[in-house]
Motif scaffolding. Sequence first.
Motif, PDB file in Angstrom:
ATOM      1  N   LEU A  29       5.677   0.746  14.882  1.00  0.00           N
ATOM      2  CA  LEU A  29       4.836   1.833  14.587  1.00  0.00           C
ATOM      3  C   LEU A  29       4.543   1.839  12.852  1.00  0.00           C
ATOM      4  CD1 LEU A  29       2.932   3.840  16.344  1.00  0.00           C
ATOM      5  CD2 LEU A  29       5.002   5.362  15.658  1.00  0.00           C
ATOM      6  N   ILE A  30       3.347   1.650  12.345  1.00  0.00           N
ATOM      7  CA  ILE A  30       2.957   1.382  11.035  1.00  0.00           C
ATOM      8  C   ILE A  30       2.800   2.809  10.638  1.00  0.00           C
ATOM      9  CG2 ILE A  30       2.170   0.255   9.077  1.00  0.00           C
ATOM     10  CD1 ILE A  30       4.440  -1.221  10.508  1.00  0.00           C
ATOM     11  N   LEU A  31       1.439   3.300  11.265  1.00  0.00           N
ATOM     12  CA  LEU A  31       1.076   4.573  10.660  1.00  0.00           C
ATOM     13  C   LEU A  31       0.701   5.489  11.755  1.00  0.00           C
ATOM     14  CD1 LEU A  31      -2.300   3.342   8.960  1.00  0.00           C
ATOM     15  CD2 LEU A  31       0.237   3.826   8.039  1.00  0.00           C
ATOM     16  N   GLY A  48       2.575   4.028  -2.454  1.00  0.00           N
ATOM     17  CA  GLY A  48       3.500   4.024  -1.765  1.00  0.00           C
ATOM     18  C   GLY A  48       4.588   2.628  -2.090  1.00  0.00           C
ATOM     19  N   ALA A  49       5.159   2.651  -1.404  1.00  0.00           N
ATOM     20  CA  ALA A  49       6.144   1.804  -1.171  1.00  0.00           C
ATOM     21  C   ALA A  49       5.864   1.213  -0.804  1.00  0.00           C
ATOM     22  CB  ALA A  49       7.759   2.178  -0.995  1.00  0.00           C
ATOM     23  N   SER A  50       6.153  -0.321  -1.608  1.00  0.00           N
ATOM     24  CA  SER A  50       5.758  -2.390  -0.581  1.00  0.00           C
ATOM     25  C   SER A  50       5.928  -1.920   0.774  1.00  0.00           C
ATOM     26  CB  SER A  50       6.881  -2.763  -1.594  1.00  0.00           C
ATOM     27  OG  SER A  50       6.027  -3.798  -1.477  1.00  0.00           O
ATOM     28  N   GLY A  51       5.335  -2.092   1.799  1.00  0.00           N
ATOM     29  CA  GLY A  51       5.380  -2.442   2.231  1.00  0.00           C
ATOM     30  C   GLY A  51       5.279  -0.994   3.308  1.00  0.00           C
ATOM     31  N   ALA A  52       4.826  -0.185   3.389  1.00  0.00           N
ATOM     32  CA  ALA A  52       5.019   1.204   3.423  1.00  0.00           C
ATOM     33  C   ALA A  52       3.787   0.928   4.900  1.00  0.00           C
ATOM     34  CB  ALA A  52       4.581   2.840   2.321  1.00  0.00           C
ATOM     35  N   GLY A  53       2.583   0.402   4.373  1.00  0.00           N
ATOM     36  CA  GLY A  53       1.220   0.373   4.953  1.00  0.00           C
ATOM     37  C   GLY A  53      -0.072   0.808   4.467  1.00  0.00           C
ATOM     38  N   LYS A  54       0.126   0.838   3.212  1.00  0.00           N
ATOM     39  CA  LYS A  54      -0.782   0.823   3.091  1.00  0.00           C
ATOM     40  C   LYS A  54      -2.309  -0.789   2.803  1.00  0.00           C
ATOM     41  CE  LYS A  54       0.882   0.371  -1.553  1.00  0.00           C
ATOM     42  NZ  LYS A  54       2.206  -0.033  -0.888  1.00  0.00           N
ATOM     43  N   SER A  55      -1.970  -1.945   2.937  1.00  0.00           N
ATOM     44  CA  SER A  55      -3.058  -2.776   3.101  1.00  0.00           C
ATOM     45  C   SER A  55      -3.330  -2.480   4.789  1.00  0.00           C
ATOM     46  CB  SER A  55      -2.532  -3.941   3.000  1.00  0.00           C
ATOM     47  OG  SER A  55      -2.391  -4.253   1.077  1.00  0.00           O
ATOM     48  N   VAL A  56      -2.518  -2.155   5.140  1.00  0.00           N
ATOM     49  CA  VAL A  56      -2.864  -2.024   7.245  1.00  0.00           C
ATOM     50  C   VAL A  56      -3.646  -0.573   7.566  1.00  0.00           C
ATOM     51  CG1 VAL A  56      -1.498  -1.106   8.585  1.00  0.00           C
ATOM     52  CG2 VAL A  56      -0.476  -3.039   7.631  1.00  0.00           C
ATOM     53  N   PHE A  98     -10.139  -7.413  -1.920  1.00  0.00           N
ATOM     54  CA  PHE A  98      -8.437  -7.352  -0.972  1.00  0.00           C
ATOM     55  C   PHE A  98      -7.553  -7.520  -2.049  1.00  0.00           C
ATOM     56  CE2 PHE A  98     -11.826  -8.737   2.266  1.00  0.00           C
ATOM     57  CZ  PHE A  98     -11.152  -7.612   2.965  1.00  0.00           C
ATOM     58  N   GLN A  99      -6.589  -7.056  -1.618  1.00  0.00           N
ATOM     59  CA  GLN A  99      -4.702  -7.870  -2.212  1.00  0.00           C
ATOM     60  C   GLN A  99      -4.922  -9.056  -2.601  1.00  0.00           C
ATOM     61  OE1 GLN A  99      -1.940  -6.332  -0.642  1.00  0.00           O
ATOM     62  NE2 GLN A  99       0.047  -5.799  -2.221  1.00  0.00           N
ATOM     63  N   HIS A 100      -5.334  -9.971  -1.544  1.00  0.00           N
ATOM     64  CA  HIS A 100      -4.714 -11.763  -1.948  1.00  0.00           C
ATOM     65  C   HIS A 100      -6.261 -11.923  -1.571  1.00  0.00           C
ATOM     66  CE1 HIS A 100      -0.617 -10.265  -2.567  1.00  0.00           C
ATOM     67  NE2 HIS A 100      -0.361  -9.955  -1.136  1.00  0.00           N
TER      68      HIS A 100
HETATM   69  N1  LIG Z   1      -0.959  -8.485  11.046  1.00  0.00           N
HETATM   70  C1  LIG Z   1       0.400  -8.011  11.374  1.00  0.00           C
HETATM   71  N2  LIG Z   1       1.474  -8.820  11.689  1.00  0.00           N
HETATM   72  C2  LIG Z   1       2.541  -7.425  12.178  1.00  0.00           C
HETATM   73  N3  LIG Z   1       2.461  -6.910  10.770  1.00  0.00           N
HETATM   74  C3  LIG Z   1       2.021  -6.883  10.155  1.00  0.00           C
HETATM   75  C4  LIG Z   1       0.609  -6.817   9.742  1.00  0.00           C
HETATM   76  N4  LIG Z   1       0.591  -6.975   8.923  1.00  0.00           N
HETATM   77  C5  LIG Z   1       1.007  -5.685   7.898  1.00  0.00           C
HETATM   78  N5  LIG Z   1       2.481  -5.690   9.055  1.00  0.00           N
HETATM   79  C6  LIG Z   1       3.100  -4.918   8.848  1.00  0.00           C
HETATM   80  O1  LIG Z   1       3.237  -3.094   8.420  1.00  0.00           O
HETATM   81  C7  LIG Z   1       4.243  -3.042   7.098  1.00  0.00           C
HETATM   82  C8  LIG Z   1       2.868  -2.486   6.206  1.00  0.00           C
HETATM   83  O2  LIG Z   1       2.584  -3.487   5.599  1.00  0.00           O
HETATM   84  P1  LIG Z   1       1.598  -3.558   4.342  1.00  0.00           P
HETATM   85  O3  LIG Z   1       0.985  -4.857   3.807  1.00  0.00           O
HETATM   86  O4  LIG Z   1       0.496  -2.299   4.795  1.00  0.00           O
HETATM   87  O5  LIG Z   1       1.665  -2.892   3.331  1.00  0.00           O
HETATM   88  P2  LIG Z   1       1.591  -2.624   1.857  1.00  0.00           P
HETATM   89  O6  LIG Z   1       1.559  -0.561   1.650  1.00  0.00           O
HETATM   90  O7  LIG Z   1       0.413  -2.907   0.882  1.00  0.00           O
HETATM   91  O8  LIG Z   1       2.848  -3.063   0.820  1.00  0.00           O
HETATM   92  P3  LIG Z   1       2.835  -3.285  -1.097  1.00  0.00           P
HETATM   93  O9  LIG Z   1       2.597  -2.781  -1.805  1.00  0.00           O
HETATM   94  O10 LIG Z   1       3.449  -4.412  -0.747  1.00  0.00           O
HETATM   95  O11 LIG Z   1       1.274  -4.636  -0.759  1.00  0.00           O
HETATM   96  C9  LIG Z   1       4.531  -4.463   6.576  1.00  0.00           C
HETATM   97  O12 LIG Z   1       5.613  -3.609   7.435  1.00  0.00           O
HETATM   98  C10 LIG Z   1       3.924  -5.718   7.352  1.00  0.00           C
HETATM   99  O13 LIG Z   1       5.272  -6.795   7.627  1.00  0.00           O
END
Ligand SMILES: Nc1ncnc2c1ncn2[C@@H]1O[C@H](COP(=O)(O)OP(=O)(O)OP(=O)(O)O)[C@@H](O)[C@H]1O
Length: 271
Positions: A29-31, A48-56, A98-100
């Motif tokens: 679960l991400i969010l 939010g921390a890296s990997g927290a789910g901001k981009s998701v 987009f981020q990338h």
């Molecule tokens: N398409 C996907 N399939 C599976 N897992 C994913 C997918 N996209 C993202 N994730 C996972 O969701 C989590 C959140 O990722 P996200 O890219 O949203 O982080 P973030 O907050 O944007 O981090 P950062 O600050 O490093 O950009 C991570 O654990 C990532 O591995």
Amino acid sequence: MEEDVPGSQARGDVLLSVRDLTVGFGDKLILDNLSLDIMRGEILGFVGASGAGKSVLLRTILGLIHKRSGTIKLFDVDLEKATDEERLKIDMRTGMLFQHGALFSALSVLENVQVPMREYLDLPKQLMDELALLKIELVGLPRDAASKFPSELSGGMTKRAALARALALDPDIVFLDEPTSGLDPISAAEFDELVGKMRDTMGLTVYMVTHDLDSLFSVCDRVAVLGNKKVLVQGTIEDMLKSEEPWVKSYFRGKRARQLDLTARAENGMT
Ligand SMILES: Nc1ncnc2c1ncn2[C@@H]1O[C@H](COP(=O)(O)OP(=O)(O)OP(=O)(O)O)[C@@H](O)[C@H]1O
Ligand SMILES: [Mg+2]
């Protein structure tokens, strides 16, 4: 077109509303039941921390990732229930950086900026060229950047070109995923200033994911913090500085913030 979208006239109304949003991948679960609003004409800084789910979260709002549950309303339209026509209007009023992979490497800057125009509008080439050049100048790039390819641009120029593309259709809202990451502090500050100017002159609404404390202090009207799969805290920078939530506290009042002397700047009203 302005009057076609409900709630698009007044400033200060809710432009994006996310309610009880749950997103996951497999058993991860991400969010979890996340809720968030963004008001017309504001710059929201999302941290939010890296990997927290901001981009998701961003990608889910834009319809690129499927949600498990919850509702997302943009311009008062529930995206799940939107008709094709509503969806098209919403897409046209929404810009994204987009981020990338901000730009298409095989296209010139001019052609990159024209991508949304080609997708949504049917314009003669000369008009598209003129419009794209206007956007390129708007974001502070020289006219001769138009014919350059992404590999010929500096990091700051790339971000500006990507912003020009996000602004191609004169959107009401732009989503920026870490627009100043990788820029030197001066270029980053210039980028922030540009975004602030667009809010002030065009009433642009900005949803900015950022790790940049300077951006948060200088240009964001409000800040939302993602943690534990939810929005942990939201409010003004002053609210962030008062928060006793541990992550928020260490982020805004930790060593890094003290080094930047941001706390003192905010307290002295010198932001
Ligand atoms: N398409 C996907 N399939 C599976 N897992 C994913 C997918 N996209 C993202 N994730 C996972 O969701 C989590 C959140 O990722 P996200 O890219 O949203 O982080 P973030 O907050 O944007 O981090 P950062 O600050 O490093 O950009 C991570 O654990 C990532 O591995
Ligand atoms: Mg990210």
